[in-house]
Write an enzyme that holds these catalytic residues in place. Structure first.
Site, PDB file in Angstrom:
ATOM      1  N   LEU A  62       0.806  -1.419   0.068  1.00 32.61           N
ATOM      2  CA  LEU A  62      -0.128  -0.020   0.001  1.00 32.61           C
ATOM      3  C   LEU A  62       0.808   1.145  -0.039  1.00 32.61           C
ATOM      4  O   LEU A  62       0.644   2.094  -0.611  1.00 32.61           O
ATOM      5  CB  LEU A  62      -0.851   0.054   1.293  1.00 32.61           C
ATOM      6  CG  LEU A  62      -2.005  -0.789   0.985  1.00 32.61           C
ATOM      7  CD1 LEU A  62      -2.811  -0.849   2.559  1.00 32.61           C
ATOM      8  CD2 LEU A  62      -2.913  -0.759   0.010  1.00 32.61           C
ATOM      9  N   GLY A  63       1.789   1.270   0.809  1.00 37.64           N
ATOM     10  CA  GLY A  63       2.734   2.445   0.562  1.00 37.64           C
ATOM     11  C   GLY A  63       4.027   2.252   1.889  1.00 37.64           C
ATOM     12  O   GLY A  63       3.993   1.370   2.500  1.00 37.64           O
ATOM     13  N   GLY A  65       6.509   4.936   4.759  1.00 29.94           N
ATOM     14  CA  GLY A  65       7.152   6.132   5.203  1.00 29.94           C
ATOM     15  C   GLY A  65       8.391   6.056   5.990  1.00 29.94           C
ATOM     16  O   GLY A  65       8.859   4.849   5.880  1.00 29.94           O
ATOM     17  N   GLY A  66       8.590   7.004   6.728  1.00 32.07           N
ATOM     18  CA  GLY A  66       9.685   6.830   7.472  1.00 32.07           C
ATOM     19  C   GLY A  66       9.704   5.975   8.643  1.00 32.07           C
ATOM     20  O   GLY A  66      10.830   5.460   9.202  1.00 32.07           O
ATOM     21  N   GLY A  68       7.901   2.669   8.397  1.00 27.17           N
ATOM     22  CA  GLY A  68       7.642   1.328   8.053  1.00 27.17           C
ATOM     23  C   GLY A  68       7.159   1.270   6.703  1.00 27.17           C
ATOM     24  O   GLY A  68       6.736   2.320   6.228  1.00 27.17           O
ATOM     25  N   VAL A  70       3.486  -0.749   4.688  1.00 28.61           N
ATOM     26  CA  VAL A  70       2.160  -1.009   4.728  1.00 28.61           C
ATOM     27  C   VAL A  70       1.805  -1.887   3.819  1.00 28.61           C
ATOM     28  O   VAL A  70       1.939  -1.638   2.598  1.00 28.61           O
ATOM     29  CB  VAL A  70       1.378   0.198   5.042  1.00 28.61           C
ATOM     30  CG1 VAL A  70      -0.121  -0.346   5.562  1.00 28.61           C
ATOM     31  CG2 VAL A  70       1.802   1.039   6.322  1.00 28.61           C
ATOM     32  N   LYS A  85       1.355  -3.325   8.921  1.00 26.39           N
ATOM     33  CA  LYS A  85       2.330  -2.430   8.851  1.00 26.39           C
ATOM     34  C   LYS A  85       3.287  -2.940   9.744  1.00 26.39           C
ATOM     35  O   LYS A  85       3.417  -3.563  10.783  1.00 26.39           O
ATOM     36  CB  LYS A  85       1.766  -1.001   9.671  1.00 26.39           C
ATOM     37  CG  LYS A  85       2.932   0.031   9.925  1.00 26.39           C
ATOM     38  CD  LYS A  85       2.451   1.364  10.714  1.00 26.39           C
ATOM     39  CE  LYS A  85       3.423   2.408  10.685  1.00 26.39           C
ATOM     40  NZ  LYS A  85       2.912   3.745  11.347  1.00 26.39           N
ATOM     41  N   ASP A 193       2.454  14.837  13.126  1.00 20.98           N
ATOM     42  CA  ASP A 193       2.516  14.729  11.506  1.00 20.98           C
ATOM     43  C   ASP A 193       1.222  14.618  10.891  1.00 20.98           C
ATOM     44  O   ASP A 193       1.015  13.785   9.830  1.00 20.98           O
ATOM     45  CB  ASP A 193       3.370  13.516  11.312  1.00 20.98           C
ATOM     46  CG  ASP A 193       4.095  13.648   9.676  1.00 20.98           C
ATOM     47  OD1 ASP A 193       4.142  14.777   9.233  1.00 20.98           O
ATOM     48  OD2 ASP A 193       4.649  12.771   9.406  1.00 20.98           O
TER      49      ASP A 193
END
Length: 319
Positions: A62-63, A65-66, A68, A70, A85, A193
């Protein structure tokens, strides 16, 4: 497994206590004890991973980030759609529970705290996305999270529509975002964030429903909490951090809510604090006077003069 009380059921995620030396002789050497502990941890890790794989099926990416990456997935027992995640262990912080000195991963602690104060006590009943399950493995932490279907993050929602949303639609989304931020504030949680990528919109009905995601940088705050190290998106740092090297939860959250509104209504321009302070970014003249006033209040440079969340919720543009 997830429990209603974050203090329950956590022993399986903790390291074992000290081993007692054998009654006969001097007992095992330190090297032998280290090897034994390593074997025990590896066995526990295998059992925990086997339990995860038995309960959940992981699917497509799915995507990331900083904190981990997902994946989409589902719970095998009832086909519940979930997000899985994976967080590297070296990126995982722990918070000690005051009652019994057990330690929980901070993100787990935050999400359990949010879950426990929900009026209905059930996952899916409030804006923060719910924690379904979690597994603390040797090399990584695995969180099983709600995954509303259909849904998309706010950034993709705006881009897929081909133009900036009308003010009326942006107003619906921002009201929900401020309500979610007030809920976090009342729970003493600082998200840190808030941005379009961390806002999920359920799109299965006529009115999109906002869900707040990614609590990997979140922390527990008090009224006196002040921070010097900024955790979050660098382009969204509040101006007080540049002038005083400190920032606080409430004013920072209001600044970031302004960032979300700016990004929604200026589709081709992403907000950047330093560019805004240098007058390289300006608010569109096509917006209504009330909308421009709300943005101006969110972007007040002095944090003490920035409105509180409850004051922001009463702004004329949101009535």
């Amino acid at each position: 497994m997830l429990n209603s009380d974050p203090l329950e059921g956590c022993s399986k995620h903790r390291q074992g206590g000290k081993r007692k030396a054998s009654d006969a002789g001097e007992g095992p050497s330190r090297k032998q004890m280290r090897n034994q502990d390593l074997v025990v941890k590896e066995d526990e890790d295998k059992d925990e991973r086997a339990q995860f794989e038995a309960l959940y099926q992981e699917q497509y990416h799915l995507g990331e980030g900083g904190c981990g990456c997902v994946f989409a997935g589902y719970r095998k027992s009832d086909n519940l759609q979930v997000a899985i995640k994976h967080i590297p262990k070296d990126s995982t912080c722990y918070k000690e529970m005051e009652k019994n000195k057990l330690q929980l991963p901070t993100e787990v602690f935050i999400m359990l705290k949010l879950h426990n104060v929900k009026a209905s006590g059930s996952v899916g009943s409030s804006a923060p996305i719910g924690l379904v399950d979690w597994f603390d493995l040797n090399q990584e932490l695995i969180l099983i999270l709600e995954r509303p279907v259909p849904s998309k993050d706010l950034l993709m929602y705006v881009w897929d529509n081909g133009a900036s949303p009308e003010e009326d639609e942006a107003k619906i989304i921002l009201k929900q975002l401020i309500d979610a931020a007030i809920h976090l504030e009342n729970t003493n949680i600082f998200h840190r964030d808030i941005k379009m990528e961390n806002i999920l919109l359920e799109t299965g009905s006529g009115v999109p429903r906002l869900r707040l995601i990614d609590f990997g940088l979140s922390c527990v705050v008090t009224e006196r909490s002040r921070y010097q190290v900024f955790y979050g998106t660098p382009q969204h740092i509040p101006p007080e951090w540049y002038s005083t090297n400190t920032y606080t939860a409430g004013p920072t959250t209001v600044w970031q809510i302004g960032v979300v509104l700016f990004d929604m209504l200026h589709r081709l321009t992403r907000f950047d604090t330093t560019r805004f302070l240098d007058n390289e970014l300006t608010v569109s003249r096509s917006l209504s006077e009330d909308c421009k006033d709300l943005l101006q209040k969110c972007f007040t440079e002095n944090p003490e003069q920035r409105p509180m969340l409850k004051e922001l919720r009463c702004h004329p543009w949101l009535r």
